[in-house]
Design a protein around this motif. Sequence first.
Motif, PDB file in Angstrom:
ATOM      1  N   GLY A   9     -14.415  -4.267  23.611  1.00 57.89           N
ATOM      2  CA  GLY A   9     -12.983  -4.421  23.828  1.00 57.89           C
ATOM      3  C   GLY A   9     -12.234  -3.112  23.759  1.00 57.89           C
ATOM      4  O   GLY A   9     -11.299  -2.880  24.515  1.00 57.89           O
ATOM      5  N   VAL A  10     -12.653  -2.237  22.856  1.00 53.74           N
ATOM      6  CA  VAL A  10     -11.985  -0.942  22.719  1.00 53.74           C
ATOM      7  C   VAL A  10     -12.346  -0.029  23.882  1.00 53.74           C
ATOM      8  O   VAL A  10     -11.499   0.669  24.431  1.00 53.74           O
ATOM      9  N   ARG A  11     -13.606  -0.037  24.303  1.00 55.07           N
ATOM     10  CA  ARG A  11     -14.073   0.885  25.341  1.00 55.07           C
ATOM     11  C   ARG A  11     -13.956   0.319  26.758  1.00 55.07           C
ATOM     12  O   ARG A  11     -14.353   0.968  27.712  1.00 55.07           O
ATOM     13  N   PHE A  12     -13.419  -0.873  26.913  1.00 50.48           N
ATOM     14  CA  PHE A  12     -13.366  -1.512  28.226  1.00 50.48           C
ATOM     15  C   PHE A  12     -12.623  -0.681  29.267  1.00 50.48           C
ATOM     16  O   PHE A  12     -13.097  -0.541  30.396  1.00 50.48           O
ATOM     17  N   PRO A  13     -11.464  -0.092  28.951  1.00 53.13           N
ATOM     18  CA  PRO A  13     -10.787   0.742  29.964  1.00 53.13           C
ATOM     19  C   PRO A  13     -11.637   1.933  30.404  1.00 53.13           C
ATOM     20  O   PRO A  13     -11.651   2.286  31.588  1.00 53.13           O
ATOM     21  N   GLU A  14     -12.349   2.550  29.452  1.00 52.62           N
ATOM     22  CA  GLU A  14     -13.223   3.668  29.816  1.00 52.62           C
ATOM     23  C   GLU A  14     -14.335   3.207  30.748  1.00 52.62           C
ATOM     24  O   GLU A  14     -14.687   3.907  31.710  1.00 52.62           O
ATOM     25  N   LEU A  15     -14.892   2.053  30.466  1.00 54.26           N
ATOM     26  CA  LEU A  15     -15.966   1.526  31.311  1.00 54.26           C
ATOM     27  C   LEU A  15     -15.457   1.209  32.715  1.00 54.26           C
ATOM     28  O   LEU A  15     -16.158   1.445  33.708  1.00 54.26           O
ATOM     29  N   LEU A  16     -14.237   0.669  32.805  1.00 52.44           N
ATOM     30  CA  LEU A  16     -13.667   0.389  34.128  1.00 52.44           C
ATOM     31  C   LEU A  16     -13.451   1.671  34.914  1.00 52.44           C
ATOM     32  O   LEU A  16     -13.746   1.741  36.107  1.00 52.44           O
ATOM     33  N   ARG A  44     -15.110   2.855  38.460  1.00 50.21           N
ATOM     34  CA  ARG A  44     -14.360   3.332  39.631  1.00 50.21           C
ATOM     35  C   ARG A  44     -14.916   4.661  40.130  1.00 50.21           C
ATOM     36  O   ARG A  44     -15.070   4.877  41.327  1.00 50.21           O
ATOM     37  N   LEU A  45     -15.189   5.569  39.185  1.00 50.99           N
ATOM     38  CA  LEU A  45     -15.734   6.874  39.571  1.00 50.99           C
ATOM     39  C   LEU A  45     -17.102   6.733  40.233  1.00 50.99           C
ATOM     40  O   LEU A  45     -17.400   7.409  41.226  1.00 50.99           O
ATOM     41  N   GLN A  46     -17.929   5.861  39.703  1.00 48.80           N
ATOM     42  CA  GLN A  46     -19.247   5.652  40.298  1.00 48.80           C
ATOM     43  C   GLN A  46     -19.139   5.054  41.693  1.00 48.80           C
ATOM     44  O   GLN A  46     -19.903   5.416  42.598  1.00 48.80           O
ATOM     45  N   LEU A  47     -18.181   4.137  41.893  1.00 51.08           N
ATOM     46  CA  LEU A  47     -17.965   3.591  43.230  1.00 51.08           C
ATOM     47  C   LEU A  47     -17.505   4.678  44.203  1.00 51.08           C
ATOM     48  O   LEU A  47     -17.951   4.720  45.356  1.00 51.08           O
ATOM     49  N   ALA A  48     -16.623   5.548  43.741  1.00 55.67           N
ATOM     50  CA  ALA A  48     -16.150   6.639  44.607  1.00 55.67           C
ATOM     51  C   ALA A  48     -17.293   7.599  44.944  1.00 55.67           C
ATOM     52  O   ALA A  48     -17.425   8.032  46.095  1.00 55.67           O
ATOM     53  N   GLU A  49     -18.128   7.915  43.967  1.00 55.47           N
ATOM     54  CA  GLU A  49     -19.282   8.789  44.215  1.00 55.47           C
ATOM     55  C   GLU A  49     -20.266   8.137  45.182  1.00 55.47           C
ATOM     56  O   GLU A  49     -20.813   8.794  46.070  1.00 55.47           O
ATOM     57  N   PHE A  50     -20.466   6.839  45.024  1.00 50.21           N
ATOM     58  CA  PHE A  50     -21.370   6.128  45.941  1.00 50.21           C
ATOM     59  C   PHE A  50     -20.801   6.110  47.352  1.00 50.21           C
ATOM     60  O   PHE A  50     -21.545   6.252  48.331  1.00 50.21           O
ATOM     61  N   GLN A  51     -19.489   5.934  47.462  1.00 46.67           N
ATOM     62  CA  GLN A  51     -18.856   5.938  48.781  1.00 46.67           C
ATOM     63  C   GLN A  51     -19.038   7.303  49.441  1.00 46.67           C
ATOM     64  O   GLN A  51     -19.366   7.384  50.630  1.00 46.67           O
ATOM     65  N   ALA A  52     -18.850   8.380  48.689  1.00 49.82           N
ATOM     66  CA  ALA A  52     -19.029   9.723  49.245  1.00 49.82           C
ATOM     67  C   ALA A  52     -20.491   9.953  49.634  1.00 49.82           C
ATOM     68  O   ALA A  52     -20.791  10.521  50.688  1.00 49.82           O
ATOM     69  N   TRP A  53     -21.400   9.508  48.800  1.00 51.02           N
ATOM     70  CA  TRP A  53     -22.835   9.667  49.083  1.00 51.02           C
ATOM     71  C   TRP A  53     -23.228   8.905  50.348  1.00 51.02           C
ATOM     72  O   TRP A  53     -23.954   9.412  51.190  1.00 51.02           O
ATOM     73  N   SER A  54     -22.738   7.653  50.478  1.00 48.88           N
ATOM     74  CA  SER A  54     -23.093   6.864  51.656  1.00 48.88           C
ATOM     75  C   SER A  54     -22.447   7.428  52.924  1.00 48.88           C
ATOM     76  O   SER A  54     -23.046   7.396  53.997  1.00 48.88           O
ATOM     77  N   ALA A  55     -21.231   7.970  52.832  1.00 47.38           N
ATOM     78  CA  ALA A  55     -20.588   8.591  53.997  1.00 47.38           C
ATOM     79  C   ALA A  55     -21.319   9.860  54.399  1.00 47.38           C
ATOM     80  O   ALA A  55     -21.453  10.165  55.593  1.00 47.38           O
ATOM     81  N   LEU A 114     -10.815  -4.185  42.230  1.00 51.14           N
ATOM     82  CA  LEU A 114     -10.865  -3.831  40.814  1.00 51.14           C
ATOM     83  C   LEU A 114      -9.506  -3.324  40.348  1.00 51.14           C
ATOM     84  O   LEU A 114      -9.026  -3.703  39.281  1.00 51.14           O
ATOM     85  N   SER A 115      -8.860  -2.518  41.159  1.00 56.34           N
ATOM     86  CA  SER A 115      -7.537  -2.005  40.795  1.00 56.34           C
ATOM     87  C   SER A 115      -6.502  -3.127  40.772  1.00 56.34           C
ATOM     88  O   SER A 115      -5.597  -3.125  39.936  1.00 56.34           O
ATOM     89  N   ALA A 116      -6.628  -4.079  41.679  1.00 68.00           N
ATOM     90  CA  ALA A 116      -5.664  -5.174  41.728  1.00 68.00           C
ATOM     91  C   ALA A 116      -5.827  -6.122  40.551  1.00 68.00           C
ATOM     92  O   ALA A 116      -4.848  -6.675  40.042  1.00 68.00           O
ATOM     93  N   ARG A 117      -7.050  -6.326  40.090  1.00 72.15           N
ATOM     94  CA  ARG A 117      -7.289  -7.258  38.994  1.00 72.15           C
ATOM     95  C   ARG A 117      -6.934  -6.668  37.638  1.00 72.15           C
ATOM     96  O   ARG A 117      -6.659  -7.391  36.698  1.00 72.15           O
ATOM     97  N   VAL A 118      -6.980  -5.350  37.531  1.00 70.14           N
ATOM     98  CA  VAL A 118      -6.732  -4.701  36.249  1.00 70.14           C
ATOM     99  C   VAL A 118      -5.290  -4.216  36.227  1.00 70.14           C
ATOM    100  O   VAL A 118      -4.924  -3.336  36.991  1.00 70.14           O
TER     101      VAL A 118
END
Length: 156
Positions: A96-103, A107-118, A133-137
């Motif tokens: 519960g305390v670290r949840f924002p950090e994990l989110l 997000r960063l991992q998704l962005a890195e994956f998007q750059a890698w796949s492009a 993810l941004s809309a739900r949080v």
Amino acid sequence: MNSLFSPLQQFLITWLLVLVTGWFTLTAVSYVGELVSILVTAGLVAFLLNYAVKRLQVFLPRGLAAGLVYLTAGVIVVVIGVTIVPPVFSQARQLGVRFPELLESGRLQLAEFQAWSAERNLPFDVQILEQQLSARVPGRSPGDRRYGFRLSCRYF
């Protein structure tokens, strides 16, 4: 012998009755589902503990053996609960305390994956996941301790 219905009609009526009976059965089971679950669990526990009672019945009367077996099983369950439950609650609190950090890490991992796949011309588009993810949080401060718990209860 003349039949009132043709074979096709008999077939359709039969399947209609089977479906209606199944629906009624499922509806009836949903009303007593908890009771059936409790009774099945109690039966399984009694069945499993009966082996130990039979072994002790050689040395003790059956009532005393059953009481001893159930008392021992209860003590074992309490000891396991006392040793396992506190670490589980501690880890849930840390989540519960670290949840924002994990989110944010996600997000960063998704962005890195998007750059890698492009970069490799792969047809993956994870921007939709990032937007969802941004809309739900909702925008909360990462220091808010209630934030993670509220999120975990609301979305998961």
